[in-house]
Design a protein around this motif. Structure first.
Motif, PDB file in Angstrom:
ATOM      1  N   TYR A  77      42.450 -41.082  45.028  1.00 44.22           N
ATOM      2  CA  TYR A  77      43.379 -39.595  43.548  1.00 44.22           C
ATOM      3  C   TYR A  77      45.293 -40.191  43.156  1.00 44.22           C
ATOM      4  CZ  TYR A  77      38.348 -38.476  42.973  1.00 44.22           C
ATOM      5  OH  TYR A  77      37.612 -38.260  42.347  1.00 44.22           O
ATOM      6  N   GLU A 133      50.824 -37.888  32.104  1.00 46.14           N
ATOM      7  CA  GLU A 133      49.817 -37.989  31.113  1.00 46.14           C
ATOM      8  C   GLU A 133      50.603 -38.774  30.111  1.00 46.14           C
ATOM      9  OE1 GLU A 133      46.625 -38.012  28.417  1.00 46.14           O
ATOM     10  OE2 GLU A 133      46.912 -38.133  30.443  1.00 46.14           O
ATOM     11  N   GLU A 138      41.052 -46.087  37.223  1.00 46.01           N
ATOM     12  CA  GLU A 138      40.388 -45.452  36.793  1.00 46.01           C
ATOM     13  C   GLU A 138      40.693 -43.997  36.055  1.00 46.01           C
ATOM     14  OE1 GLU A 138      36.385 -43.008  36.346  1.00 46.01           O
ATOM     15  OE2 GLU A 138      36.637 -43.789  38.674  1.00 46.01           O
ATOM     16  N   TYR A 139      41.155 -43.998  34.555  1.00 47.16           N
ATOM     17  CA  TYR A 139      41.540 -42.456  34.122  1.00 47.16           C
ATOM     18  C   TYR A 139      41.186 -41.602  34.436  1.00 47.16           C
ATOM     19  CZ  TYR A 139      43.801 -40.004  30.337  1.00 47.16           C
ATOM     20  OH  TYR A 139      44.322 -37.878  29.959  1.00 47.16           O
ATOM     21  N   ILE A 140      41.126 -40.812  35.281  1.00 48.00           N
ATOM     22  CA  ILE A 140      39.262 -39.669  35.483  1.00 48.00           C
ATOM     23  C   ILE A 140      40.177 -38.525  34.374  1.00 48.00           C
ATOM     24  CG2 ILE A 140      39.164 -37.814  37.271  1.00 48.00           C
ATOM     25  CD1 ILE A 140      38.526 -40.293  37.890  1.00 48.00           C
ATOM     26  N   GLY A 141      41.710 -37.911  34.419  1.00 48.11           N
ATOM     27  CA  GLY A 141      41.611 -36.899  33.394  1.00 48.11           C
ATOM     28  C   GLY A 141      43.058 -36.846  33.111  1.00 48.11           C
ATOM     29  N   LEU A 165      41.728 -31.392  36.700  1.00 49.49           N
ATOM     30  CA  LEU A 165      41.038 -32.873  35.834  1.00 49.49           C
ATOM     31  C   LEU A 165      40.399 -33.538  37.661  1.00 49.49           C
ATOM     32  CD1 LEU A 165      44.665 -33.233  35.665  1.00 49.49           C
ATOM     33  CD2 LEU A 165      42.953 -32.865  33.681  1.00 49.49           C
ATOM     34  N   THR A 207      35.980 -32.403  36.243  1.00 44.39           N
ATOM     35  CA  THR A 207      35.968 -32.321  34.899  1.00 44.39           C
ATOM     36  C   THR A 207      36.910 -33.358  33.672  1.00 44.39           C
ATOM     37  OG1 THR A 207      37.467 -30.063  33.752  1.00 44.39           O
ATOM     38  CG2 THR A 207      35.363 -30.354  35.063  1.00 44.39           C
ATOM     39  N   GLY A 208      37.854 -33.833  34.516  1.00 46.95           N
ATOM     40  CA  GLY A 208      38.860 -34.536  33.600  1.00 46.95           C
ATOM     41  C   GLY A 208      39.485 -33.647  32.666  1.00 46.95           C
ATOM     42  N   LYS A 209      39.153 -32.355  32.227  1.00 45.74           N
ATOM     43  CA  LYS A 209      39.785 -31.760  31.408  1.00 45.74           C
ATOM     44  C   LYS A 209      40.891 -30.347  32.114  1.00 45.74           C
ATOM     45  CE  LYS A 209      37.038 -33.082  27.984  1.00 45.74           C
ATOM     46  NZ  LYS A 209      35.368 -32.526  26.971  1.00 45.74           N
TER      47      LYS A 209
END
Length: 455
Positions: free
Chosen positions: A91, A96, A118-121, A248, A251-253
């Motif tokens: 990670y 952003e 990979e874009y997690i959030g 993040l 949930t990515g949010k």
């Protein structure tokens, strides 16, 4: 010959008499760099951007003779930034604004190895994002420090990729804490930043700001225009970031805190009109019933002058400070009430606790993506409870509506439709046919706006 030999002997004696000062000394910065640089990565994000049109005649020339125009339409562009591995599972933390909206992300480590990430959030307001890479080996990491314990004047080290120069190291000191600066896009403020004179340039964004113990105390994120000033760099405190990392990753949010107030910036004119005893801060126009602010005892016409130890000078700054916390955080708020400063301890809530999400999906129309208004929206955009409708979440079209505008009416060829919910919005836009004259009525900061067009 003998004379030359004597002169050489004298020179050797003179040189040897100038012994090295601190011959065994090694800067502690060297140790920090050796320990932390392997975990710092170069981030390359491929995005599709729309370039402005140059000149109609030149464009037509290129299209006729070369089959394309290099000046208009969409093109692929690569942005370069930095990041750092904080977990052995791969990670990575970065900004952003470096990776948001990217179709392809590549990270490169100090040893030259590259990985597709990979874009997690991420969160554009906080300007933080989490990426993940998969490697068949144990990855180096850097530990988090405690940004609340940072002292002005202490040494800091920045590692990143300024202008693409990979793993550049700069040093300086903490110049100030609790700084606020406006975001380049005008969407709000970066708040409670760490200011440093360690050289930070484009490409450093997302990289770590380290203390002398090799711990991350901030994420380098912004600089002042070099034409205006030099050696003014800013980092997001790592304690702010730590509040949202688990959200993040899982949930990515992000779910941000909610106070439950409508506010406006105190100006000299407003202070005189209302007889306020202060000329800066965020005036509470309305405390929403049952909100954390209401439960803590805040009242209408209180002026928030300090939030969790940070001075407040505007409504946008207060909103940014609130949103730098998660639900359940306990903060101290200082208000000026009739000339007297009063402290309140408030347990921040979550907007989702106040209103359940709608089960209806909104139809996209002319590039507008809308949603139900939540209590957090009323706090963020200072929307009165008397204003109802649907709120603009995104505008991908050419109309002049902005995120946070409230649409309360739609007119279609002379027929007006009142909008109070997503259901009303869907029914109205379904009636629009090609060739219809359409007007969208909206409220922005208590001002009435209308946008008309032919569909």
């Amino acid at each position: 010959m003998r004379k030359a030999f004597v002169m050489l002997s004298v020179l050797v004696a003179l040189v040897s008499s100038f012994a090295l000062v601190n011959p065994d000394y090694q800067s502690p910065i060297v140790a920090v760099v050796e320990a932390c640089a392997p975990a710092v990565v170069k981030v390359e994000a491929v995005k599709t951007v729309t370039s402005p049109y140059f000149d109609p005649f030149i464009e037509e020339f290129f299209r006729r003779w070369f089959g394309y125009s290099p000046f208009g339409g969409t093109q692929r562009a690569t942005s370069i930034g930095s990041g750092f591995i904080f977990d052995k599972e791969g990670y990575i933390l970065t900004n952003e604004h470096v990776v948001g909206g990217a179709s392809e992300i590549t990270v490169t480590l100090l040893d030259g190895s590259s990985y597709k990430a990979e874009y997690i959030g991420g969160d554009s307001e906080l300007d933080i994002a989490v990426l993940k890479i998969s490697a068949q080996r144990e990855l180096p990491t850097v530990p988090f420090g405690d940004s609340d314990r940072v002292k002005i004047g202490e040494w800091v080290i920045a590692i990143g990729n300024p202008l693409g120069f990979q793993h550049t190291v700069t040093i300086g000191v903490v110049s100030a804490t609790g700084r606020r600066i406006p975001k380049p896009d005008g969407s709000g403020y970066y708040t409670n930043l760490i200011q440093t004179d360690a050289a930070i340039n484009p490409g450093n964004s997302g990289g770590p700001l380290l203390n002398i113990h090799g711990q991350v105390i901030g994420i380098n994120t912004a600089i002042i225009n070099p034409q205006q000033a030099v050696n003014l760099g800013f980092a997001i405190p790592i304690n702010t970031v730590k509040r949202f990392i688990n959200q993040l990753v899982e949930t990515g949010k992000t779910q941000k805190a909610y106070l439950g107030v409508r506010i406006t910036t105190v100006t000299n004119e407003l202070a005189k009109a209302l007889g306020l005893k202060v000329n800066k801060g965020a005036l509470i126009v309305q405390v929403l019933e049952g909100s954390p602010a209401d439960k803590a005892g805040l009242k209408d016409n209180d002026v928030v002058v300090k939030f969790d130890g940070v001075d407040v000078s505007s409504d946008a700054e207060l909103v940014s400070l609130i949103h730098s916390h998660v639900p359940g955080d306990i903060v101290e708020i200082v208000v000026n009430r009739n000339g007297k400063e009063i402290k309140f301890v408030v347990t921040l809530g979550a907007a989702s606790d106040e209103q359940a999400p709608s089960s209806i999906s909104a139809k996209e129309f002319v590039g507008l993506i809308v949603d139900e208004i939540t209590p957090a929206d009323r706090e963020t955009y200072s929307i009165p409870t008397s204003v109802n409708g649907v709120i603009v979440r995104q505008n991908k079209g050419s109309l002049g509506l902005q995120v946070g505008d409230v649409i309360d009416q739609v007119a279609v060829s002379g027929q007006r439709y009142t909008i109070r919910s997503l259901s009303d919005w869907n029914q109205a836009v379904e009636k629009v046919k090609k060739g219809d004259f359409v007007a969208i009525f909206a409220v922005r900061k208590n001002a009435r706006l209308v946008f008309s067009f032919t569909y």
